[in-house]
Each structure stands twice: as C-alpha cells, then as structure tokens.
Scaffold this motif. Structure first.
Motif, PDB file in Angstrom:
ATOM      1  N   HIS A 102      28.609  33.295  46.170  1.00 50.70           N
ATOM      2  CA  HIS A 102      29.672  33.457  47.110  1.00 50.70           C
ATOM      3  C   HIS A 102      29.108  33.663  48.403  1.00 50.70           C
ATOM      4  CE1 HIS A 102      32.112  34.864  43.418  1.00 50.70           C
ATOM      5  NE2 HIS A 102      32.199  33.533  43.443  1.00 50.70           N
ATOM      6  N   SER A 152      31.484  36.191  31.025  1.00 47.10           N
ATOM      7  CA  SER A 152      32.461  36.249  32.110  1.00 47.10           C
ATOM      8  C   SER A 152      33.154  34.914  32.091  1.00 47.10           C
ATOM      9  CB  SER A 152      32.056  36.255  33.544  1.00 47.10           C
ATOM     10  OG  SER A 152      31.432  35.011  33.868  1.00 47.10           O
ATOM     11  N   ASP A 212      26.572  43.077  38.765  1.00 48.34           N
ATOM     12  CA  ASP A 212      25.780  42.733  40.098  1.00 48.34           C
ATOM     13  C   ASP A 212      24.580  42.046  39.815  1.00 48.34           C
ATOM     14  OD1 ASP A 212      25.814  43.158  43.188  1.00 48.34           O
ATOM     15  OD2 ASP A 212      24.355  44.374  42.515  1.00 48.34           O
ATOM     16  N   GLU A 248      42.183  38.911  33.704  1.00 41.35           N
ATOM     17  CA  GLU A 248      41.906  39.808  34.609  1.00 41.35           C
ATOM     18  C   GLU A 248      42.503  41.061  33.930  1.00 41.35           C
ATOM     19  OE1 GLU A 248      40.121  41.659  37.757  1.00 41.35           O
ATOM     20  OE2 GLU A 248      39.861  39.730  37.282  1.00 41.35           O
ATOM     21  N   ARG A 266      39.841  41.846  45.281  1.00 46.31           N
ATOM     22  CA  ARG A 266      39.702  43.284  45.688  1.00 46.31           C
ATOM     23  C   ARG A 266      40.448  43.753  46.776  1.00 46.31           C
ATOM     24  NH1 ARG A 266      35.489  41.303  42.967  1.00 46.31           N
ATOM     25  NH2 ARG A 266      34.111  42.641  41.568  1.00 46.31           N
ATOM     26  N   GLY A 310      29.482  39.754  42.992  1.00 43.71           N
ATOM     27  CA  GLY A 310      29.896  38.400  42.860  1.00 43.71           C
ATOM     28  C   GLY A 310      28.971  37.366  42.522  1.00 43.71           C
ATOM     29  N   ASP A 357      36.988  36.346  44.081  1.00 43.23           N
ATOM     30  CA  ASP A 357      36.331  37.532  44.201  1.00 43.23           C
ATOM     31  C   ASP A 357      36.791  38.574  45.350  1.00 43.23           C
ATOM     32  OD1 ASP A 357      34.769  37.596  41.904  1.00 43.23           O
ATOM     33  OD2 ASP A 357      32.854  38.566  43.058  1.00 43.23           O
ATOM     34  N   HIS A 358      37.147  37.721  46.474  1.00 36.38           N
ATOM     35  CA  HIS A 358      37.632  38.421  47.700  1.00 36.38           C
ATOM     36  C   HIS A 358      39.063  39.123  47.508  1.00 36.38           C
ATOM     37  CE1 HIS A 358      34.810  36.061  50.724  1.00 36.38           C
ATOM     38  NE2 HIS A 358      34.031  36.831  49.810  1.00 36.38           N
TER      39      HIS A 358
END
Length: 680
Positions: free
Chosen positions: A123, A105, A55, A401, A287, A26, A283-284
């Motif tokens: 984050h 990104s 990462d 996405e 997933r 993130g 990001d949360h």
C-alpha cells in the motif's frame, strides 16, 4: 527454516521498514517452496504468506500462514462465485499445513493463485495515488507502459486472486499491477526480483508525480498554522474535550500529530472537499473511518467558540454516520460499531486520532497521513476519486472483519485509561505504575528524578513496537505549580487526557517536635499536602473537560490517623492529604470523579523515603537495625506480614479497576493490620 521462508522474512523486513512502501500492518508478502511432509515422507509444495493482522516490518516466522498449494488451488473447483465470497476464507483453514502459524488473511488467494514464486501486495502512497486518480487506467499505461497492468477495483478476496492470476497469465511481460482504489501487487521468480519489481513500481510512481504533478494540488493557503508553542498550547486545551466527544460510544486513547503534511493540508483551500471524500485503501478507512470530522473555524477562533462548534460538528457527524450505516446495512449486517470519529482535523493546530489503545490511535493518525499523501498525488496528476461509499461499507461491515474483531482478546480492566503517577520512579509509585500498565492503562510516570522514571517507563514499554505507546516519563517537582501544569500538558499531548491520578510523591524527615524546623515543616507540607492539591487541581481541569469521570487516588499513610513519635510534620501532612480525599470526593462526585486513598505502613523494601534517611531514623527510634526494620514493622502487625510496594499497588487497582465503581471517599489500610490505625 526453509530458504524460501528466510528470503520472504528478509524481503518483508526490507519493504515494511520503509513507510514509503507500505503502512504499518498493511499489505502482505509470500513465497512458494517445497518441504518434506512428515506424514507421507514426500516433498509438498507450500505457500508461506503473512497472516492476518501481521506487520511486514516486524514479521516473524510465527506470523506466517503456511498452506498446501495443491489443496488451495483445488478450491478453484468449488468456488461458488463472488456473491458467496465470504465462504472461501473458512475453506482456507482446510489448506493449512503443520501446527501453529497465523490465520490466513483475505489476500491469501492473491498470493496462492498468481503463478510466481514470490508475490508482494503493498500500500505505497504513490501507488495508491495512481490507483485513486480519476484517470487511473490511462495514468498507469502512461507511466509504466506494459510493465504494469491496471486492475479495476474489486473487494479483496478469492475473485480478486483469480483476476490477478488471469491478468498475469495474459501479460507475461508485466512485473505487477495497480489495483484500482487499493494499492499495488508485484511478483518475481526470486525474492530479489520480486522486491526489485515492487520498488520499481513504487519509485517510478513517486518520480512521475514529482516530475509531472501540479505544485499546489491542495490549492492556495487560506490559514497559516499557529506558531509551534501556541499550537501545542491550543492542542492541549482542545484534546481532552475532543477525546470526550470521540469516546461517546467507547472510551478512546488519543494521539496528536502536527507533522508538516498535516499542517499544510489543513492550511489550504481544498482540504474540506477532499476530507469529505474520505479515504480509499481498505487498510486506511478501516482505521480512520470513512471520513474525518473537520473543524470549520479559523485557527485563531476563540477557544470557547471552538469547543462549542466541535460539539455541534460531533452531533452532526454521529447523525451522518448513522445515516451512512442505514443506507447500506442489510438485514444480516453486523450491528453499527460506533458513530464517533476516529480522526478530528483542526486547521492551524493539527490532527487528533483515536483508538482503543495508544498504538491503534497512533496508527490511525499515520494512516490518515498516508491518505493525505495519496490525495496530494492524485490531485497533482488528476483528481482524487476514492472507491464508492457502498464499497467502503461492504468492507467496514464485512463479516470477515467482524470475525477478526471477535478473535481479539477481551480488553483488560484499565484498557483505554490514562494514568498519571507522581513519584513514579521508585518504590510504591513504580510498583503502582507497573500494575496499572499490566492492567491495560497508558501510564505517565512523573518524578523529580527523570532518569529513574525513564527507566521504569522503558521497562513498562518492554518489547512494544513503540514503547512510548505504553508509558512515558516526565520530570516534575510537585512543589512547582508550573512543572505540574507542564507535566499534565505532556500527558494530554501524549495520550489525549488523563483518567486516573495517583498522588504518591512524598518524603519524610523523622524528627521530634523541638528538632523540627520550619523548613522541615514547609518542605513536607509543600511536597505532600500542597503538591497533592496542585496535582489534583490541574488533573481535575482535564477530567472535567473530558466529561468521562475518573479517579484520584491519594497514597496517604497510617500516620494520617495514628499518632506516632518524632514525625509531627510528616503525620500532619499525611492527615492533610487524607482530608483532601474527603473534601474532593464530595466536590467532584457529581461529575463522576471518584476520590479515594490508601493508607500504607511499613513499606520499607524499595522505598525512596526509607532509603533517604527516614528508615535509619525510624530504626533508631524503635531500637532495631535498619536492615531489619521491615521485619520489625511486620511483627507489630496483626497479620505478621511485611507490606511491599506491590500490595499498595494492588489496593490502587482495586479502587480503580471497576469492581468498586460506586466507592468514593474511602481510605483502604494496607498495613498488615495496625489496630491503632483502624479507621473510626
């Protein structure tokens, strides 16, 4: 490598190695600098920024996107507005500099357009707690004064980059900003200054929550967690069934978490309300999905009641998710990707998270722990208010996405499957474990020699971020019913269940009838006949609970059908295994569980059986030198080829990899052609 790039990687590793700063994969960080353009010979101003999917904690130079700043900044003149935001990402590719590098990104604009040499977007739980508080703007001013500016929620993209650039220009005293519903961004003219500013925002928010937050933001305890041993036993009982539910649309691997944060959240009165609000940071929820499935029974409810209720809640969850999709989908939205939960919360027991592989499942769980921390901070100071459901949908079903998903490599044949291999520390078992892992399976290596199994498991994990995401080792003597039960329980707690079992553990004592003692007979039957039965029985409990079918494979032997001298106990035990294949294929077939066998012969190289004395005895029987036993076996075959452990592993994969999906009750000879052992 340029100094700016080196400084960026060092800063990324420092920030990304501490979970208080950002979650796995993130956030992103960047640096601006100059390098010589080999085409013009002139210096050119460049941006190095973490690429899509990377990462921070493990970032390498190859994970950076490298762009020319003059070309990127020129995009402001052709930006068509937020309604056509998605078109801008494709334009980023025309700003790339040099060969290779990662894909830019969606956050690249934030880094390129902000007028600072170094920029971090992170984050942190503490920062997102402020960002998701109902009075986030007021809290930001109260906590930071004018050093940190509030930025209202906006979906990541080019417009957000323009917004932050303008806010920085209008607030020259500011070191960064809180992004509503999302996270933080900080900047600096040196890498050290940028890092210090990021950490100042994060630690200041942490300290303010600690000093001013309510002590019990989740309310009073209503159900204490079960004691650890009881909790883990209940988790192992539930996990296969939950995994089966979560795999309705696509097979998933699982991860179990009973950390203090999770158990405390689930013990308190407010967890149903907060869980229903869902996560906020993009990001949360990408997933964890928009919300978890939450069991609404007490921890001590009877197991049968819990399983029934989980089935009911799963049916409702799928209906609710489909309704969420229908509420927000546009004619050009991507198709619904699946309606199963990624997070299942069971009070008193813990959290079960799911993904296409172990790492994805584990990271989903880690992200939900982040979300719990965010909710705790927001509720401690104010009340938790995540972004609107419609905004979550816009990101979850964003064409960008979808494009990222399309870039992923095709899954390997055994992706999402969990394999348990007995005797996995050497010989055929180790070779089989290597092949299954190479084909995408998670592998549990069960062996009496734990050190040997650990060595193979570490090899299979290789350079993975967490080697245990690929393989684990468990100690088990297959003559012990208790150890087998424990080994299967460990497999379930590690990966969510078991899909593929290889009964490979074995030994042999080469003795004539009159020299074979009762102990010799019992030992070989206990290990191979009884051991295979016990492993298959325990694994079948899991397979049936999952409801996803599965595979049992017995490594039997040519001696199961061929009558050779001086091995009455071994041959009889192998014949027992061979008939178990037929019996279990008939019994388990209606449940989609296939049972097959492999009959090897002459597998000398790397074999634990041959190394333990069997090889010397067989060499003596046949009158050859032990080191030439493999050659001897090869010469008596039709193909005149030596059989290696890898050949047996290939047969196991052939039976389980998908091409023989309608085959059960079969024995495959892997003996280079022994006519006397042909199946009739």
């Amino acid at each position: 490598m340029s100094n700016a790039k080196n400084e960026l990687l060092e800063r990324a590793h420092t920030l990304g190695s501490d979970p208080r700063n950002t979650n796995f994969a993130g956030g992103n960080a960047s640096a601006k600098g100059t390098e010589n353009d080999p085409v013009t010979g002139q210096d050119v101003e460049l941006l190095w920024v973490k690429g899509s999917g990377g990462d921070l904690g493990t970032l390498t130079a190859g994970g950076l996107a490298v762009l020319r700043l003059d070309r990127f900044r020129a995009l402001t003149g052709v930006y068509p507005g937020e309604e056509r935001e998605d078109e801008m990402v494709a334009a980023f590719d025309f700003c790339l500099h040099g060969k290779g590098g990662a894909a830019p990104s969606i956050d690249t604009a934030m880094h390129a357009l902000v007028e600072s040499a170094h920029v971090d977007h992170l984050h942190p739980d503490s920062g997102i707690a402020i960002a998701t508080a109902a009075d986030g703007p007021e809290l930001t001013a109260r906590i930071f004064g004018d050093r940190v500016v509030w930025v209202p929620w906006r979906r990541p993209g080019f417009q957000l980059g323009l917004d932050i650039s303008a806010i920085k220009a209008a607030n020259p005293q500011a070191i960064g900003c809180i992004l509503g519903g999302h996270g933080i961004t900080a900047w600096g003219e040196t890498s050290a200054e940028c890092q210090a500013n990021s950490l100042e925002i994060i630690r200041t928010a942490e300290q303010y929550i600690a000093d001013h937050g309510r002590p019990d933001p989740f309310g009073p305890v209503v159900h204490e967690p079960l004691p650890e041993e009881t909790r883990h036993r209940r988790a192992a009982e539930l996990f296969p069934a939950i995994r089966g539910l979560a795999s309705t649309d696509a097979r998933q691997v699982g991860h179990y978490t009973d950390s203090p944060e999770v158990l405390d959240f689930l013990a308190r009165a407010e967890h149903p309300r907060l869980a229903a609000l869902g996560t906020s940071c993009p990001d949360h929820f990408l997933r964890t999905k928009v919300a978890p499935l939450v069991l609404d029974l007490p921890p001590d409810a009877p197991l049968a009641d819990v399983l029934t209720r989980l089935g009911e809640l799963h049916t409702q969850y799928r209906a609710d998710y489909a309704a969420y999709y229908q509420r927000h989908a546009a004619p050009d939205s991507p198709a619904m990707r699946g309606a199963d939960p990624a997070i299942v919360l069971v009070p008193g027991v813990g959290m079960f998270s799911f993904g296409k592989d172990k790492q994805t499942a584990r990271v989903a769980g880690e992200f939900y722990v982040n979300a719990i921390n965010v909710m705790r901070g927001a509720e401690a100071l104010s009340s938790y208010r995540p972004i609107e459901e419609s905004e979550k949908f816009r990101i979850e079903y964003w064409e960008l996405e979808e494009a990222k998903l399309r870039r992923l490599p095709a899954p390997k044949p055994l992706a999402g499957r969990v394999a348990l291999v007995t005797g996995g520390g050497s010989g055929i078992g180790a070779a089989t474990a290597r092949r299954l892992a190479a084909e995408g399976a998670c592998v549990v290596l069960a062996d009496r020699d734990l050190a040997a199994a650990d060595k193979v498991a570490a090899e299979l994990g290789g350079s993975a971020y967490r080697p245990q995401d690929v393989a684990i080792a468990v100690r088990v003597d297959v003559t012990s019913e208790e150890q087998i039960t424990d080994a299967v329980r460990q497999a379930v707690l590690a990966f969510g269940g078991v899909d593929l079992v290889v009964n490979n553990a074995g030994l042999s004592l080469s003795r004539s009838l009159l020299e074979t003692t009762l102990d010799d007979w019992n030992l070989q039957h206990d290990v191979m006949a009884r051991g295979s039965f016990l492993v298959s029985r325990e694994a079948a409990r899991v397979l049936l609970s999952q409801g996803m079918g599965g595979d049992l494979v017995y490594i039997s032997s040519k001696n199961a059908v061929f009558a050779g001298p001086n091995n009455v106990a071994y041959g009889a035990a192998k014949a027992d295994q061979a008939h178990q294949v037929r019996l279990l294929a008939a019994e388990l077939g209606p449940h989609g569980i296939r049972v097959n066998g492999v009959n090897p012969d002459g597998v000398v190289r790397g074999s634990g059986i041959f190394a333990s004395g069997w090889g010397a005895n067989r060499a003596a029987v046949y009158g050859v030198e032990e080191e030439r036993l493999g050659e001897f076996y090869a010469q008596r075959t039709l193909l005149k080829q030596e059989v290696l452990p890898e050949h047996v592993a290939a047969a196991v994969f052939a039976l389980t990899g998908g091409d023989l999906s309608l085959t059960t009750g079969l024995h495959i000879p892997v003996d280079a052609g022994v006519a006397a052992a042909f199946l009739r």
